[in-house]
Structures are given as C-alpha cells and as structure tokens.
Design a protein around this motif. Structure first.
Motif: not given
Length: 109
Positions: A5-13
């Motif tokens: 989930a952290s990778q998805f949030r970081a990718a969106r950012a």
C-alpha cells in the motif's frame, strides 16, 4: 511481485495523481482504492493488478524488496519518457582504434 500500500501511495505522489485520478485510470472505485491504500482491504490480487498496470503505464517501475541491494526495501522509480533522453549525437566522438575488435569472440567487455 506483491506491491505494498505504501508503494501505491508513493507512486501516486510521484505522478501527482489524486486517488480519483488513479481510480479512473485503473477502472477502480475510489472507495476501494482508499480502503486498499489504508491496508484495510487485505490482499486483493485483482485490485493490486489493476492499480499496478495503470501506474506502470504512467511510467512507474516498482522495485521488489532487496532487488537492487541487500540493504534496500521495496520501492519504485519514475521512468523517463523517451523525449527526456539525450539522443543528440552531434558531439559524440568515435575513435577508429576503439571500433575494431581487440579481443577474441566471447571474451566479453
């Protein structure tokens, strides 16, 4: 490779995408995305695949745990678009002595 989930949030950012924009690009309900990013939805492989595909199409490359170094954890990289590469060869110098093979075939290098 399972994306966190952290990778998805970081990718969106990295892409400066809102949850709505990612939801639209992946064909996912923003409420499902919010639940997934908060870690509440567990491991929904179909949702994970849809999000990953949308982000990879936008230029994100996911890095698995310890993929590039033993000290590294999972991460991601924003790939350059082809227009960002320096392809101007007008200042490239080729010396004839370096163009001829100087080792037997299969020697490497």
């Amino acid at each position: 490779m399972s994306i966190t989930a952290s990778q998805f949030r970081a990718a969106r950012a990295m892409l400066d995408w809102s949850p709505e924009k990612l939801g639209e690009a992946a064909g996912v309900d923003p409420a499902d995305l919010a639940s997934f990013e908060s870690g509440q939805s567990g491991s929904d492989h179909q949702l994970n695949d849809k999000l990953r595909t949308a982000l990879e199409k936008a230029g994100i490359s996911f890095i698995d745990n310890n993929q590039t170094s033993a000290a590294g954890g999972p991460g991601l990289r924003l790939l350059k678009s082809p227009g960002e590469f320096d392809t101007d060869q007008s200042e490239t110098v080729q010396y004839k002595e370096h163009l001829a093979p100087d080792a037997p075939t299969g020697a490497g290098g």
